[in-house]
Design a protein around this motif. Structure first.
Motif, PDB file in Angstrom:
ATOM      1  N   THR A   1       0.851  -1.183   0.000  1.00 26.24           N
ATOM      2  CA  THR A   1       0.000   0.000   0.000  1.00 26.24           C
ATOM      3  C   THR A   1       0.888   1.234   0.000  1.00 26.24           C
ATOM      4  O   THR A   1       1.847   1.313   0.762  1.00 26.24           O
ATOM      5  N   VAL A   2       0.553   2.205  -0.861  1.00 24.83           N
ATOM      6  CA  VAL A   2       1.306   3.458  -0.923  1.00 24.83           C
ATOM      7  C   VAL A   2       0.891   4.316   0.262  1.00 24.83           C
ATOM      8  O   VAL A   2      -0.294   4.618   0.445  1.00 24.83           O
ATOM      9  N   LEU A   3       1.851   4.719   1.090  1.00 21.40           N
ATOM     10  CA  LEU A   3       1.570   5.534   2.274  1.00 21.40           C
ATOM     11  C   LEU A   3       1.784   7.020   2.009  1.00 21.40           C
ATOM     12  O   LEU A   3       0.995   7.850   2.455  1.00 21.40           O
ATOM     13  N   ASP A   4       2.884   7.352   1.328  1.00 19.99           N
ATOM     14  CA  ASP A   4       3.283   8.747   1.248  1.00 19.99           C
ATOM     15  C   ASP A   4       4.269   8.948   0.104  1.00 19.99           C
ATOM     16  O   ASP A   4       4.900   7.994  -0.350  1.00 19.99           O
ATOM     17  N   HIS A   5       4.394  10.188  -0.351  1.00 14.16           N
ATOM     18  CA  HIS A   5       5.416  10.580  -1.326  1.00 14.16           C
ATOM     19  C   HIS A   5       6.255  11.689  -0.700  1.00 14.16           C
ATOM     20  O   HIS A   5       5.769  12.448   0.126  1.00 14.16           O
ATOM     21  N   GLY A   6       7.494  11.783  -1.106  1.00 17.38           N
ATOM     22  CA  GLY A   6       8.342  12.846  -0.568  1.00 17.38           C
ATOM     23  C   GLY A   6       9.617  12.974  -1.374  1.00 17.38           C
ATOM     24  O   GLY A   6       9.776  12.358  -2.431  1.00 17.38           O
ATOM     25  N   ARG A   7      10.514  13.786  -0.862  1.00 20.73           N
ATOM     26  CA  ARG A   7      11.804  13.991  -1.499  1.00 20.73           C
ATOM     27  C   ARG A   7      12.893  13.843  -0.455  1.00 20.73           C
ATOM     28  O   ARG A   7      12.750  14.279   0.685  1.00 20.73           O
ATOM     29  N   GLY A   8      13.993  13.207  -0.851  1.00 25.18           N
ATOM     30  CA  GLY A   8      15.090  12.927   0.062  1.00 25.18           C
ATOM     31  C   GLY A   8      15.922  14.151   0.376  1.00 25.18           C
ATOM     32  O   GLY A   8      15.602  15.281  -0.014  1.00 25.18           O
ATOM     33  N   GLU A   9      17.012  13.923   1.070  1.00 20.60           N
ATOM     34  CA  GLU A   9      17.935  14.991   1.442  1.00 20.60           C
ATOM     35  C   GLU A   9      18.607  15.561   0.205  1.00 20.60           C
ATOM     36  O   GLU A   9      18.798  14.874  -0.788  1.00 20.60           O
ATOM     37  N   LYS A  10      19.006  16.822   0.298  1.00 22.45           N
ATOM     38  CA  LYS A  10      19.668  17.474  -0.821  1.00 22.45           C
ATOM     39  C   LYS A  10      21.107  16.994  -0.950  1.00 22.45           C
ATOM     40  O   LYS A  10      21.829  16.881   0.031  1.00 22.45           O
ATOM     41  N   ILE A  11      21.489  16.703  -2.197  1.00 20.31           N
ATOM     42  CA  ILE A  11      22.858  16.310  -2.523  1.00 20.31           C
ATOM     43  C   ILE A  11      23.470  17.435  -3.351  1.00 20.31           C
ATOM     44  O   ILE A  11      22.862  17.905  -4.307  1.00 20.31           O
ATOM     45  N   ILE A  12      24.645  17.890  -2.971  1.00 16.88           N
ATOM     46  CA  ILE A  12      25.332  18.951  -3.709  1.00 16.88           C
ATOM     47  C   ILE A  12      26.246  18.317  -4.754  1.00 16.88           C
ATOM     48  O   ILE A  12      27.081  17.470  -4.431  1.00 16.88           O
ATOM     49  N   VAL A  13      26.083  18.751  -6.015  1.00 19.17           N
ATOM     50  CA  VAL A  13      26.941  18.296  -7.107  1.00 19.17           C
ATOM     51  C   VAL A  13      27.845  19.467  -7.463  1.00 19.17           C
ATOM     52  O   VAL A  13      27.372  20.512  -7.908  1.00 19.17           O
ATOM     53  N   PHE A  14      29.153  19.292  -7.260  1.00 19.56           N
ATOM     54  CA  PHE A  14      30.103  20.379  -7.493  1.00 19.56           C
ATOM     55  C   PHE A  14      31.113  19.952  -8.547  1.00 19.56           C
ATOM     56  O   PHE A  14      31.777  18.928  -8.406  1.00 19.56           O
ATOM     57  N   LYS A  15      31.197  20.726  -9.633  1.00 17.01           N
ATOM     58  CA  LYS A  15      32.162  20.458 -10.703  1.00 17.01           C
ATOM     59  C   LYS A  15      33.240  21.529 -10.652  1.00 17.01           C
ATOM     60  O   LYS A  15      32.935  22.699 -10.449  1.00 17.01           O
TER      61      LYS A  15
ATOM     62  N   GLY B   1      13.230  11.922  -5.509  1.00 15.38           N
ATOM     63  CA  GLY B   1      11.882  11.637  -5.029  1.00 15.38           C
ATOM     64  C   GLY B   1      11.768  10.195  -4.541  1.00 15.38           C
ATOM     65  O   GLY B   1      12.458   9.301  -5.031  1.00 15.38           O
ATOM     66  N   TYR B   2      10.900   9.962  -3.552  1.00 11.40           N
ATOM     67  CA  TYR B   2      10.682   8.609  -3.052  1.00 11.40           C
ATOM     68  C   TYR B   2       9.205   8.384  -2.763  1.00 11.40           C
ATOM     69  O   TYR B   2       8.415   9.323  -2.663  1.00 11.40           O
ATOM     70  N   THR B   3       8.836   7.124  -2.656  1.00 12.54           N
ATOM     71  CA  THR B   3       7.497   6.716  -2.255  1.00 12.54           C
ATOM     72  C   THR B   3       7.643   5.800  -1.050  1.00 12.54           C
ATOM     73  O   THR B   3       8.444   4.871  -1.075  1.00 12.54           O
ATOM     74  N   LYS B   4       6.879   6.067  -0.008  1.00 13.34           N
ATOM     75  CA  LYS B   4       6.895   5.231   1.187  1.00 13.34           C
ATOM     76  C   LYS B   4       5.776   4.206   1.040  1.00 13.34           C
ATOM     77  O   LYS B   4       4.617   4.581   0.803  1.00 13.34           O
ATOM     78  N   ILE B   5       6.113   2.914   1.134  1.00  9.93           N
ATOM     79  CA  ILE B   5       5.115   1.852   0.981  1.00  9.93           C
ATOM     80  C   ILE B   5       5.136   0.931   2.198  1.00  9.93           C
ATOM     81  O   ILE B   5       6.150   0.822   2.889  1.00  9.93           O
TER      82      ILE B   5
END
Length: 101
Positions: A61-75, A91-95
């Motif tokens: 069962t799908v419980l929730d949607h969200g977004r994970g921690e921020k990752i910094i990409v440095f070039k 993005g993630y889905t909690k099931i």
């Protein structure tokens, strides 16, 4: 103790009934039922894989949607005055795993 191995979002997860997981985004609405194909099913001492499974499915069962921690990409390139900073949040889905069968 029964468990299964399922694949979703290009990753594999070991799941048990009643477990809550964060998987890569699934395009389903909240409280909707989903079925995941089992790659391996283990119940006690018996382990089944491949053709032995017989198309076993894991319902969740799908419980929730969200977004994970921020990752910094440095070039950066030395001595060329080149620097670029970008951020990314996956993005993630909690099931919740209901049953294996």
């Amino acid at each position: 103790m029964s468990y299964a191995i399922v694949r979703t979002g290009g990753k594999q997860f070991r799941v048990e009934p009643g477990e809550i997981l964060r998987v890569p985004s699934i395009g389903k609405n909240q409280s909707e039922q989903i079925e995941l194909e089992a790659l391996l099913v283990a119940d006690g001492d018996s382990v089944k894989t491949g053709a032995d499974i017989g198309g076993a499915k894991v319902t969740a069962t799908v419980l929730d949607h969200g977004r994970g921690e921020k990752i910094i990409v440095f070039k950066f390139k030395r001595r060329k005055q080149y620097k670029r900073t970008k951020g990314h949040r996956q993005g993630y889905t909690k099931i919740k795993i209901d049953s294996i069968g």
